[in-house]
Design a protein around this motif. Structure first.
Motif: not given
Length: 164
Positions: A76-80, A82-84, A88-89, A91, A160
């Motif tokens: 998982h990414t947490v930045t606005q 950010g990629p799946n 899923p992302n 953010y 997020t």
């Protein structure tokens, strides 16, 4: 064609290929552009954001949660923006409808759950995804310690959410 012109053409072509990746003197003098780093909450902003969570999550430590989130960052990414990834992302997760992030292929069992993410539902999810949604593709076994979950939820709230 004699060997001399063929060698000259070959040499000229090789020189062009080598020069292709070189900067011109104008380019070398220009400052390098840097991508802007995502905004990071100040400690005071983080404290304010965590305080908006209901008890017991408002006692979570976002810094401790960041460390406990490290295994989650593999999926998982947490930045606005950010990629799946495998997951899923995250953010904007607070207040987002479950299984609604565009571009992510949620499992059918997860799509059927419905609802909206809040601190309590995230707590239930990260305590054991398979218990909450039998048949989910998420293989994470869950965090059993309520304090660990409160810390991760505090981190997610800070990481997020848009800055105040």
């Amino acid at each position: 064609m004699s060997k001399a012109p063929a060698l000259l053409i070959l040499f000229a072509g090789a020189a062009l290929l080598v020069a292709c990746g070189q900067k011109t003197s104008d380019q070398a003098a220009a400052p390098a552009e840097t991508a802007s780093a995502p905004a990071v909450a100040t400690p005071e902003q983080a404290k304010t954001m965590v305080a908006t969570l209901p008890a017991p999550f408002n006692a979570g430590d976002p810094e401790a949660g960041k460390a406990k989130f490290t295994p989650c960052a593999a999926c998982h990414t947490v930045t606005q923006g950010g990629p799946n990834m495998t997951g899923p992302n995250l953010y904007g997760i607070f207040g987002r409808k479950r299984a609604s992030l565009a571009g992510f292929d949620y499992s059918d069992p997860f799509k059927a759950v419905g609802g909206t993410w809040d601190a309590a539902s995230i707590d239930t999810w990260i305590s054991g995804p398979q218990a909450m949604v039998p048949g989910t593709r998420m293989s994470f076994p869950g965090l059993k310690d309520p304090k660990d979950r409160a810390d991760v939820i505090a981190y997610l709230k800070v990481a997020t959410s848009p800055l105040p």
